[in-house]
Design a protein around this motif. Structure first.
Motif, short mmCIF file in Angstrom:
data_model
loop_
_atom_site.label_atom_id
_atom_site.label_comp_id
_atom_site.label_asym_id
_atom_site.label_seq_id
_atom_site.Cartn_x
_atom_site.Cartn_y
_atom_site.Cartn_z
N TRP A 18 0.67 -0.90 0.03
CA TRP A 18 0.02 -0.01 0.11
C TRP A 18 0.97 1.18 0.02
CZ3 TRP A 18 -5.35 -0.49 2.88
CH2 TRP A 18 -5.92 -1.68 2.08
N TRP A 62 -3.05 -12.36 -6.92
CA TRP A 62 -3.58 -11.93 -5.88
C TRP A 62 -3.22 -10.67 -4.89
CZ3 TRP A 62 -8.70 -12.88 -5.06
CH2 TRP A 62 -9.39 -14.08 -5.45
N ALA A 120 -6.89 -2.83 -6.30
CA ALA A 120 -8.08 -2.44 -5.73
C ALA A 120 -8.06 -1.19 -4.90
CB ALA A 120 -8.80 -3.72 -5.20
N LEU A 159 -4.28 5.28 10.10
CA LEU A 159 -3.56 4.81 8.89
C LEU A 159 -4.24 4.93 7.96
CD1 LEU A 159 -2.39 1.35 10.62
CD2 LEU A 159 -0.97 3.54 10.14
N GLY A 160 -5.42 5.49 7.80
CA GLY A 160 -6.51 5.47 6.66
C GLY A 160 -6.61 4.38 6.10
N GLU A 161 -6.83 4.08 4.79
CA GLU A 161 -7.30 2.86 4.06
C GLU A 161 -6.42 1.67 4.59
OE1 GLU A 161 -10.18 1.95 2.41
OE2 GLU A 161 -10.74 4.21 3.26
N LEU A 162 -5.25 1.82 4.90
CA LEU A 162 -4.08 0.93 5.42
C LEU A 162 -4.79 -0.17 6.36
CD1 LEU A 162 -0.59 2.45 5.43
CD2 LEU A 162 -1.46 0.19 4.13
N ASN A 178 -7.31 -1.28 6.99
CA ASN A 178 -8.13 -2.30 6.24
C ASN A 178 -7.30 -3.90 6.43
OD1 ASN A 178 -9.92 -0.60 5.44
ND2 ASN A 178 -9.82 -0.86 3.56
N TRP A 179 -5.86 -3.52 6.23
CA TRP A 179 -5.12 -4.76 6.33
C TRP A 179 -4.98 -5.19 7.67
CZ3 TRP A 179 -1.16 -4.96 1.62
CH2 TRP A 179 -1.62 -5.01 0.71
N LEU A 180 -5.05 -4.28 8.58
CA LEU A 180 -4.82 -4.69 10.09
C LEU A 180 -6.23 -5.70 10.28
CD1 LEU A 180 -3.42 -1.69 12.21
CD2 LEU A 180 -2.24 -3.91 11.18
N ARG A 229 -5.50 -8.93 8.96
CA ARG A 229 -4.28 -9.53 9.84
C ARG A 229 -4.89 -10.10 11.10
NH1 ARG A 229 1.32 -6.18 9.27
NH2 ARG A 229 1.91 -7.07 7.24
N ALA A 230 -5.73 -9.26 11.60
CA ALA A 230 -6.47 -9.73 12.86
C ALA A 230 -7.31 -10.88 12.93
CB ALA A 230 -7.19 -8.61 13.66
N ALA A 231 -7.90 -11.48 11.68
CA ALA A 231 -8.94 -12.29 11.62
C ALA A 231 -8.40 -13.86 11.45
CB ALA A 231 -9.71 -11.82 10.59
N SER A 283 -10.22 -5.20 -2.13
CA SER A 283 -8.53 -5.05 -1.60
C SER A 283 -8.49 -5.90 -0.46
CB SER A 283 -8.15 -3.60 -1.48
OG SER A 283 -8.64 -3.24 -0.37
N ALA A 286 -8.66 -9.57 -1.42
CA ALA A 286 -7.51 -10.10 -2.09
C ALA A 286 -6.15 -10.25 -1.28
CB ALA A 286 -7.15 -9.21 -3.34
N LEU A 287 -6.08 -9.15 -0.25
CA LEU A 287 -5.13 -9.58 0.61
C LEU A 287 -5.23 -10.58 1.49
CD1 LEU A 287 -2.45 -8.31 2.06
CD2 LEU A 287 -4.05 -7.49 3.81
N PRO A 330 -3.14 -9.14 16.38
CA PRO A 330 -1.64 -9.24 15.76
C PRO A 330 -1.50 -8.36 14.76
CG PRO A 330 -2.95 -11.30 15.39
CD PRO A 330 -3.92 -10.36 16.04
#
Lengths: 161, 161, 161, 161
Positions: free
Chosen positions: A90, A106, A113, B84-87, B89-91, B94-96, B110, B113-114, C81
């Protein structure tokens, strides 16, 4: 700061010979236009675009997933270890004035995306065809049939921005 | 720490009434199973799943894009401003232990896909149909036709993990 | 969302028995006040404050440096995490209405300095004495001689906010 | 990738004329040694070291806190908007083989503390004197009385690494 433009090139680290050839030529053309290439700094498409840009005297920035600078490919002008893992993708998108996707994966899809989501223009070359719902309201991704078309799309996007 | 499982629910912040109803029921069912719901903490599908989970006595964590906790929806048990803004989303991904996508949007894509890229199982409910290339090597996303099927898929994924 | 307040507790993962006892009592008192405790989720002071809070029925959030939830201490209500390594320390600070430092270490110092830099109030208990230059323009850190004084400082800060 | 070394220069954005002069000379000397300078890309010490390095033909990378590339100072070779706010300071530290602190501030302190915590060598020039507890087990920070001493310390650190 000069008026240099930043083009992120994203694509699979496990790439085909054809994708590598396209990415290398793309890197050279971007360098000749004076653009900075930003990528994830790894192998496959990333290494090919780096090699092409560096070979034409261009500036290539790699934002690496790990903490070890030596993991970057050997063609980077600047290698920045981030320690963010895949999250560094990102940063690659955030750093770009336009994103060019060469091939599909992916990881590439997540970057494309995010770019669309955050308003960064995307040019795609051999990328996956996304579903019709994704194109509602007009094409968010400029699909290019070949390298010349992709470069023309990049030129137009940067001229408009 | 208990053996609680964490289910990320992702979906558009501009959602339809049908998506909201599905997400709210999903939140309730996840709470009754004792799972922690993780989401982006905003509106639309995020608010609906939070309302459903909180209404059934569940624990809901919102990882917010901004720095202001009060921007979170009112149903969160825990609201974490990340800046972190849209970033962020990746946390969420990662938390799931498993990601459930309700509806489709570029932001949701996004995250999905991650998740696929990093090996987090994905269950999709009314999500975009991705192209055939994306499914090469077997389906990476479990498409569910309705809520019951989605919950059954979540149960199976968590039993296997 | 309730009007719950969030207190980050930071301190060394290699702590003394006295620091652990202080942190555990602190966790209990924060829980009795209804505050959410946020920490890095690890050992030492982090584990002690988690144990104290959980023992008093409080809610404890651990933002973990790695990608493996099971690395969190066993007292966390919610374990997230992040995969950000030491960068997760800054998410701990960002998530807090007030930061309490128990004991001193370089990691703790980086969190305290970031909190001061970004305007999050800091209460210190057995923390390093910072140089006079750091205090120019008034004390940025509320040094507390003991636990009662630290709790009183936390109460005042939250009442003012 | 060449064997170029990366030196992060950190310091206050509100700097004195003396700090600016030191930082500018430092930037020139680092450029003449062939090192890449990494900084936060802003004003004060960051702008001064960038000016010095660029003036000597060096490569300067700015990791910006916001999303707008034009917020970077005009001397950067490469300007990377991160959108991470103050968190980008840690990327500056992670990207460095050695950190040089010119002057003191809370932001600078947070970067120095993180560097020590994560094992990146630190050379300090006019930085705050940290308390004795911080130096237990040997000096973690190389305090330099003047620019020549700082450069000698940088040379030694890079020769040892």
């Amino acid at each position: 700061m000069s008026a240099r433009r930043y083009v992120a090139v994203v694509g699979p680290s496990s790439s085909t010979a054809e994708q590598d050839e396209t990415a290398e030529r793309l890197g050279g053309e971007l360098a000749r236009r004076g653009h900075v290439v930003v990528c994830g700094g790894g192998g496959g498409v990333m290494a090919a675009v780096s090699r092409g840009s560096a070979g034409a005297g261009g500036l290539v920035v790699g934002l690496l997933p790990g903490l070890d600078r030596t993991e970057g490919n050997p063609h980077l002008t600047v290698a920045i270890p981030t320690g963010l893992g895949e999250l560094r993708n990102w940063l690659v998108v955030r750093a770009a004035d336009v994103v060019v996707a060469v091939g599909g994966s992916w990881g590439t899809l997540s970057e494309v995306a995010l770019a669309v989501r955050t308003g960064v223009p995307v040019v795609a070359l051999g990328f996956w065809n996304l579903p019709d719902e994704a194109a509602a309201g007009g094409p968010a991704i400029r699909q290019a049939p070949d390298l010349d078309a992709a470069l023309a799309a990049v030129d137009r996007v940067l001229a408009d921005a």
